[in-house]
Motif scaffolding. Structure first.
Motif, PDB file in Angstrom:
ATOM      1  N   ARG A  10       0.767  -1.392   0.323  1.00 34.43           N
ATOM      2  CA  ARG A  10       0.028  -0.073   0.082  1.00 34.43           C
ATOM      3  C   ARG A  10       0.847   1.600  -0.164  1.00 34.43           C
ATOM      4  O   ARG A  10       0.617   2.249  -0.641  1.00 34.43           O
ATOM      5  CB  ARG A  10      -0.855   0.223   1.702  1.00 34.43           C
ATOM      6  N   GLY A  11       1.782   1.912   0.598  1.00 34.34           N
ATOM      7  CA  GLY A  11       2.575   2.365   0.957  1.00 34.34           C
ATOM      8  C   GLY A  11       2.202   3.837   1.291  1.00 34.34           C
ATOM      9  O   GLY A  11       2.503   5.336   1.379  1.00 34.34           O
ATOM     10  N   SER A  12       1.497   3.751   2.791  1.00 33.26           N
ATOM     11  CA  SER A  12       1.162   5.501   3.288  1.00 33.26           C
ATOM     12  C   SER A  12       1.978   5.311   4.158  1.00 33.26           C
ATOM     13  O   SER A  12       2.268   6.432   3.779  1.00 33.26           O
ATOM     14  CB  SER A  12      -0.150   4.675   4.044  1.00 33.26           C
ATOM     15  N   GLU A 181       1.755   5.980  13.154  1.00 30.15           N
ATOM     16  CA  GLU A 181       3.138   5.549  12.095  1.00 30.15           C
ATOM     17  C   GLU A 181       2.875   7.180  11.622  1.00 30.15           C
ATOM     18  O   GLU A 181       4.398   7.235  11.109  1.00 30.15           O
ATOM     19  CB  GLU A 181       2.828   4.892  11.396  1.00 30.15           C
TER      20      GLU A 181
HETATM   21  C1  GRF Z   1       2.214  -0.950   8.456  1.00 33.38           C
HETATM   22  O1  GRF Z   1       1.257  -0.694   9.430  1.00 33.38           O
HETATM   23  C2  GRF Z   1       3.987  -0.788   8.539  1.00 33.38           C
HETATM   24  O2  GRF Z   1       3.914  -0.609  10.499  1.00 33.38           O
HETATM   25  C3  GRF Z   1       4.193  -2.728   8.643  1.00 33.38           C
HETATM   26  O3  GRF Z   1       3.371  -2.629   7.200  1.00 33.38           O
HETATM   27  C4  GRF Z   1       2.092  -1.902   7.091  1.00 33.38           C
HETATM   28  C5  GRF Z   1       2.153  -1.152   6.318  1.00 33.38           C
HETATM   29  O4  GRF Z   1       1.671  -0.242   5.768  1.00 33.38           O
HETATM   30  N1  GRF Z   1       5.264  -2.588   8.574  1.00 33.38           N
HETATM   31  P1  GRF Z   1       2.410   0.776   4.603  1.00 33.38           P
HETATM   32  O5  GRF Z   1       2.270   0.292   3.159  1.00 33.38           O
HETATM   33  O6  GRF Z   1       2.511   1.758   4.790  1.00 33.38           O
HETATM   34  O7  GRF Z   1       0.884   1.496   4.112  1.00 33.38           O
END
Ligand code: GRF
Length: 212
Positions: A10-12, A181
């Motif tokens: 997803r890369g959020s 995050e």
């Molecule tokens: C996040 O919950 C991160 O903590 C874990 O994987 C997920 C990645 O989400 N390591 P995203 O791809 O950054 O949306």
């Protein structure tokens, strides 16, 4: 500081780093620039986010390599070739769903960070939010840490805590944690890029002061 971001989906969190840079254009100085996005999965949503922000991307598919070490070496080569051969100085794992080999981790020691959706050292590994709920915890959170060979270990740079609320399911808790995050990952990158983070005796210190 030139950074490379490794993703699988997803890369959020990558987006949070992109947004931190663009929001800072009008405000306080932002000390980091993403010079490369690497995905091990073709078509990952995070690749589109990087491309939309004008960030160079590459797909390095682990399935094209005979073993983990060779795959990881290809990533190191790409990271060191980024920015016209100047290379990235910090590597950020952002939802990168492959275990990394010890040679890769050693090569990037104290220049390789990860974000994990729990209050480490509690709840390493996968399926964190359901395990937190099953255990009846009152709080959860997220951690940014330097990477060491054992999964989800290493000096902790920043953490954020969130409450577990009545009626939470794993998705609701994950969303609450993810919001934090997106706050602490850019903040950790800023601290590192500003030279304010050191590692002393396997503890991360900010401005020379230990927190953990
Ligand atoms: C996040 O919950 C991160 O903590 C874990 O994987 C997920 C990645 O989400 N390591 P995203 O791809 O950054 O949306």
């Amino acid at each position: 500081m030139k950074i490379a971001v490794l993703i699988s989906g997803r890369g959020s969190n990558l987006q949070a780093l992109i947004d931190a840079a663009s929001q800072a254009e009008a405000g306080p100085r932002w000390p980091a620039g993403i010079v490369l996005g690497i995905s091990n999965v073709a078509g990952a949503q995070g690749l589109q986010r990087a491309e939309a922000a004008g960030i160079p991307t590459t797909v390095i598919n682990h399935k094209d390599f005979e073993d983990r070490e060779t795959f990881d070496a290809a990533m190191t080569a790409a990271i060191e070739a980024a920015a016209d051969g100047n290379g990235a100085e910090l590597v950020c794992l952002a939802g990168f769903m492959r275990l990394l080999s010890t040679p890769f981790i050693d090569h990037w020691r104290d220049r390789l960070i990860n974000i994990h959706p729990s209050l480490l050292p509690a709840y390493k590994g996968l399926d964190v939010h359901q395990r937190v709920l099953d255990a009846g915890e009152d709080f959860s959170g997220c951690s940014v840490h330097f990477v060491r060979p054992e999964m989800d270990t290493g000096p902790i740079i920043l953490q954020a805590k969130v409450p577990v609320q009545p009626g939470d399911d794993a998705d609701a808790l994950a969303a609450r944690v993810l919001e934090q995050e997106h706050v602490i990952y850019p903040e950790a990158v800023r601290l590192i890029a500003d030279g304010r983070v050191s590692v002393d005796g396997e503890l991360a210190q900010i401005d020379g002061k230990g927190k953990n």
